[in-house]
Design an enzyme around this catalytic site. Structure first.
Site, mmCIF file in Angstrom:
data_model
loop_
_atom_site.group_PDB
_atom_site.id
_atom_site.type_symbol
_atom_site.label_atom_id
_atom_site.label_comp_id
_atom_site.label_asym_id
_atom_site.label_seq_id
_atom_site.Cartn_x
_atom_site.Cartn_y
_atom_site.Cartn_z
ATOM 1 N N ALA A 130 -5.238 12.505 -17.440
ATOM 2 C CA ALA A 130 -4.779 13.771 -18.010
ATOM 3 C C ALA A 130 -4.113 14.642 -16.954
ATOM 4 C CB ALA A 130 -5.944 14.510 -18.658
ATOM 5 N N GLU A 131 -4.731 14.742 -15.777
ATOM 6 C CA GLU A 131 -4.102 15.455 -14.664
ATOM 7 C C GLU A 131 -4.363 14.753 -13.346
ATOM 8 O OE1 GLU A 131 -3.468 18.740 -17.479
ATOM 9 O OE2 GLU A 131 -5.307 17.643 -17.053
ATOM 10 N N THR A 132 -3.420 14.906 -12.448
ATOM 11 C CA THR A 132 -3.597 14.551 -11.046
ATOM 12 C C THR A 132 -3.397 15.821 -10.237
ATOM 13 O OG1 THR A 132 -2.840 12.278 -11.376
ATOM 14 C CG2 THR A 132 -2.763 13.140 -9.128
#
Length: 269
Positions: free
Chosen positions: A43-45
């Site tokens: 979903a996020e880095t």
């Protein structure tokens, strides 16, 4: 370049919300950041680098989904703070310079971390035409969550309705900037949480986010006002699931959770 995958808002591997975390000397160009986030495909880095001493923040922090950069991300901030503390790269509270201002992450002796985030401003709006069909349930009410969060928050009839949702993700893209937060009161608070939610963000390449810290900056004030308590616990009922402890303090909301590093390796490209 070291890269870690951290499960956030959980104390168990393979639950909560996974985030990639890279500690850098400086940010490379945006195209490279985006390509790394696409490769990680969570979903996020999160990308962070240390700042000179004496300023208002200790580390610069940015977040990328596989499709775009976002203005705020709770679970990847928690994951980054966990990496900083578990590796000894930073001791004590850490101040992150972000697109949403300075965000503070404070570690505790029990291993949990508290994030200090801006409270989302909630504005009641009419339920958009077609939303019930796209979501698969009739909302009781709808609220805009402001520019930092960028979601439509909708209250549903009960917890089971939230659990049973099977949205039309393509249709949902028409109803908010980032996505839709669906929530309801917990069916049985003795299970350890006060409200339940699910978060759908197809506009940023995430059909369903496992556990969303930023959404809880809107969920916390919504349910705190309803229940008359500043401190609550939310369960995000995705397949991976996770718990977020919240406390509303006026214009700030505290989000507390745990994190676990599950993968550590070397980025070669």
């Amino acid at each position: 370049m070291r890269i870690r995958i951290v499960d956030a808002f959980t104390d168990r591997p393979f639950s909560g919300n996974p985030a990639g975390v890279l500690l850098l000397d400086a940010f490379p160009d945006d195209a490279r950041l985006g390509n790394i986030a696409l490769e990680v495909n969570h979903a996020e880095t999160a990308f962070a680098h240390p700042l000179p001493g004496g300023g208002e923040a200790d580390w610069a922090l940015r977040w990328f989904t596989p499709a775009t950069e976002v203005a705020m991300c709770g679970h990847a901030t928690l994951a980054t703070a966990h990496v900083l503390h578990s590796t000894g790269a930073h001791q004590g509270p850490v101040r992150f310079a972000t697109r949403s201002g300075v965000l503070i992450a404070t570690p505790h002796e029990d291993g949990s971390i508290t994030l200090d985030f801006p409270t989302a401003p909630l504005t009641p709006v009419d339920v958009p035409a077609g939303l019930a069909e796209a979501l698969g349930a009739e909302p009781r009410s709808a609220l805009d969550t402001g520019p930092n969060v960028g979601d439509l928050l909708v209250e549903l009839a009960d917890e089971q309705t939230v659990l049973d949702l099977a949205p039309d993700f393509r249709a949902l893209t028409r109803h908010s900037e980032r996505g839709v937060i669906a929530t309801a009161l917990a069916a049985d608070p003795s299970h350890g949480y006060d409200f339940v939610s699910r978060c759908f963000f197809p506009n940023v390449g995430i059909d369903e986010d496992p556990v969303t810290g930023s959404a809880h900056t809107a969920l916390a004030p919504f349910w705190s006002e309803r229940l008359g308590r500043a401190g609550l616990t939310g369960r995000q009922a995705s397949r991976r699931s996770g718990l977020v402890r919240t406390e509303v303090r006026g214009e700030r909301t505290l989000l507390t959770g745990r994190a676990v590093t599950v993968i550590e390796g070397e980025l070669l490209a």
